[in-house]
Design an enzyme around this catalytic site. Sequence first.
Site, PDB file in Angstrom:
ATOM      1  N   LYS A  36       8.376   1.229   7.500  1.00  0.00           N
ATOM      2  CA  LYS A  36       7.698   0.785   6.281  1.00  0.00           C
ATOM      3  C   LYS A  36       7.189  -0.655   6.433  1.00  0.00           C
ATOM      4  O   LYS A  36       6.033  -0.952   6.107  1.00  0.00           O
ATOM      5  CB  LYS A  36       8.669   0.874   5.092  1.00  0.00           C
ATOM      6  CG  LYS A  36       8.182   0.257   3.769  1.00  0.00           C
ATOM      7  CD  LYS A  36       7.045   1.045   3.144  1.00  0.00           C
ATOM      8  CE  LYS A  36       6.530   0.415   1.853  1.00  0.00           C
ATOM      9  NZ  LYS A  36       7.415   0.607   0.695  1.00  0.00           N
TER      10      LYS A  36
ATOM     11  N   LYS B 153       6.622  -9.337  -0.841  1.00  0.00           N
ATOM     12  CA  LYS B 153       8.001  -8.915  -0.553  1.00  0.00           C
ATOM     13  C   LYS B 153       8.076  -8.210   0.797  1.00  0.00           C
ATOM     14  O   LYS B 153       8.933  -8.516   1.637  1.00  0.00           O
ATOM     15  CB  LYS B 153       8.510  -7.987  -1.651  1.00  0.00           C
ATOM     16  CG  LYS B 153       9.856  -7.341  -1.333  1.00  0.00           C
ATOM     17  CD  LYS B 153      10.182  -6.199  -2.279  1.00  0.00           C
ATOM     18  CE  LYS B 153      11.407  -5.426  -1.787  1.00  0.00           C
ATOM     19  NZ  LYS B 153      11.729  -4.255  -2.630  1.00  0.00           N
TER      20      LYS B 153
ATOM     21  N   THR C   6      12.713  -0.226  -0.761  1.00  0.00           N
ATOM     22  CA  THR C   6      12.251  -0.975   0.409  1.00  0.00           C
ATOM     23  C   THR C   6      13.105  -2.228   0.502  1.00  0.00           C
ATOM     24  O   THR C   6      13.023  -3.105  -0.349  1.00  0.00           O
ATOM     25  CB  THR C   6      10.760  -1.337   0.280  1.00  0.00           C
ATOM     26  OG1 THR C   6       9.985  -0.143   0.239  1.00  0.00           O
ATOM     27  CG2 THR C   6      10.306  -2.180   1.465  1.00  0.00           C
TER      28      THR C   6
END
Length: 290
Positions: free
Chosen positions: A162, A237, A87
Amino acid sequence: MKIGFIGLGNMGGPMAANLVKAGHTVTGYDVAGVTIDGASSASTAAEAATGADVVITMLPNGGILRSVADDVIPAMKPGAVLLDCSTVDVESARDVAAQAAKAGVGALDAPVSGGVGGASGGTLTFMVGGSQAAFETAKPLFDIMGQKAVHCGEAGNGQAAKICNNMILGVTMIATCEAFALADKLGLSREAMFDVVSTSSGYSWSMNAYCPAPGVGPKSPADNGYLPGFAAELMLKDLRLSQQAAEAADADTPMGEAATALYSQFVENEDGLGRDFSAMLPRFETKSRG
């Protein structure tokens, strides 16, 4: 297939192991020297990529992805596919895809949902950006490592999917925890709260599948002392990536921005580091309006 796998940590290790079990030839590389039973070990990332049909990466951030891409793309054979399951920021994903294309290599950004349990059980969901041809090459591997792979369009769109998904998740988890803390102070039992909301318009994955209140609803990290299924620092994050993307796209995301600030406070200045992202509930229990 012959597969190079770079990044054999908590997620990458089980994913590589599942590919070995399925009969693929896997050569792994990890900076920490991690090895996988049944897989060969390379001494460099480029060595792991040499001759591979597909090179899979599972890395911490976009900067490391770019560095690894610089090493592995020149070593990859024409027509091979670089499948990044990290990611990272959308810009890094798109830049690496362009770099791969110039070298005659396919590229996919395919971040995952499902956590360590999904990696071990082969039940991950992949959100995939890149060409249809590269997607078809990698599809048999998605079927081994996961239960679903959605082709989201051009390079970078997997990362976009995502971070948008996890921005929703971060916001809804905060709202769920706030509501439980408010219910406590209003004298409403948590069980009654769950029974009403889980079958009413407040329904969400955060409430119904991953309830942050211990002893209520299906088993979740709340029932295990908030040991992380998905750590708060990983949520932070992803929220920061969402805000980085929002800034680049000139998108107004006030709830995403607020969620980022709250998780930053929780992880960096309170006790959220190393706890599940649903541990926002005990945080709100101790807070007053002032």
